[in-house]
Design a protein around this motif. Structure first.
Motif, PDB file in Angstrom:
ATOM      1  N   VAL A  22       0.924  -1.251   0.117  1.00  0.00           N
ATOM      2  CA  VAL A  22       0.003  -0.166  -0.115  1.00  0.00           C
ATOM      3  C   VAL A  22       0.982   1.195   0.139  1.00  0.00           C
ATOM      4  N   GLN A  23       0.465   2.197  -0.989  1.00  0.00           N
ATOM      5  CA  GLN A  23       1.328   3.492  -0.977  1.00  0.00           C
ATOM      6  C   GLN A  23       0.438   4.436  -1.124  1.00  0.00           C
ATOM      7  N   ASN A  35     -12.996   3.033  -1.302  1.00  0.00           N
ATOM      8  CA  ASN A  35     -12.661   3.576   0.145  1.00  0.00           C
ATOM      9  C   ASN A  35     -12.738   5.289   0.516  1.00  0.00           C
ATOM     10  N   TRP A  36     -13.465   5.334   1.767  1.00  0.00           N
ATOM     11  CA  TRP A  36     -13.403   6.745   2.001  1.00  0.00           C
ATOM     12  C   TRP A  36     -11.712   7.089   2.331  1.00  0.00           C
ATOM     13  N   MET A  37     -11.415   8.499   2.038  1.00  0.00           N
ATOM     14  CA  MET A  37     -10.144   8.823   2.070  1.00  0.00           C
ATOM     15  C   MET A  37     -10.193  10.239   2.869  1.00  0.00           C
ATOM     16  N   GLN A  81     -10.328   4.324   9.176  1.00  0.00           N
ATOM     17  CA  GLN A  81     -10.832   2.972   9.312  1.00  0.00           C
ATOM     18  C   GLN A  81     -12.263   3.024   9.325  1.00  0.00           C
ATOM     19  N   LYS A  82     -12.980   4.340   9.741  1.00  0.00           N
ATOM     20  CA  LYS A  82     -14.469   4.366   9.653  1.00  0.00           C
ATOM     21  C   LYS A  82     -15.031   5.109   8.385  1.00  0.00           C
ATOM     22  N   ALA A  83     -16.087   5.273   7.840  1.00  0.00           N
ATOM     23  CA  ALA A  83     -16.792   5.928   7.121  1.00  0.00           C
ATOM     24  C   ALA A  83     -17.110   7.074   7.843  1.00  0.00           C
ATOM     25  N   TYR A 110      -6.608   5.733  11.555  1.00  0.00           N
ATOM     26  CA  TYR A 110      -6.298   5.769  10.100  1.00  0.00           C
ATOM     27  C   TYR A 110      -5.561   4.325   9.845  1.00  0.00           C
ATOM     28  N   THR A 111      -5.723   3.691   8.757  1.00  0.00           N
ATOM     29  CA  THR A 111      -5.092   2.475   8.535  1.00  0.00           C
ATOM     30  C   THR A 111      -3.852   2.802   7.674  1.00  0.00           C
TER      31      THR A 111
END
Length: 124
Positions: A1-2, A31-33, A99-101, A111-112
């Protein structure tokens, strides 16, 4: 992951910058960002979050009306348009996967994935 943030630099008060976050290694389009920032000697601060489709966005009160988050899922890239910058916006800006919406968290552990950040300096 980058997650590769870019576009920072030195700008005068009142100026504008657009940050980019190029991603790879995970399904960006699902994904949410978020964008978060950290000024020297200060705690991390959440700035903005966008949903997977790009039609739901949240922006912190500190930058409301000046910053706009967006994304291009075809390019696996997220953006942050910053207008009317002031010295209080000086910070390292990070793109991150929450991690969550609907996340508006200031906590790193929420944050992952993180990029290395890009430095924005607002000074005359």
């Amino acid at each position: 992951v980058q997650l590769q943030a870019s576009g920072g630099g030195l700008v005068q008060p009142g100026g504008s910058l657009t940050l980019s976050c190029a991603t790879s290694g995970f399904p960006f389009e699902n994904n949410w960002m978020s964008w978060v920032r950290q000024a020297p000697g200060k705690a991390m601060e959440w700035i903005s979050t966008i949903n997977a489709l790009g039609d739901i966005t949240y922006v912190s009160d500190a930058v409301q009306g000046r910053f706009t988050i967006s994304r291009d899922n075809n390019k696996n890239t997220m953006y942050l348009r910053m207008n009317n910058l002031n010295p209080e916006d000086t910070a390292r800006y990070y793109c991150a996967r929450p991690q969550k919406a609907h996340s508006r968290s200031d906590m790193r552990q929420d944050y992952t994935h993180w990029g290395q950040g890009t430095l924005v300096t607002v000074s005359s």
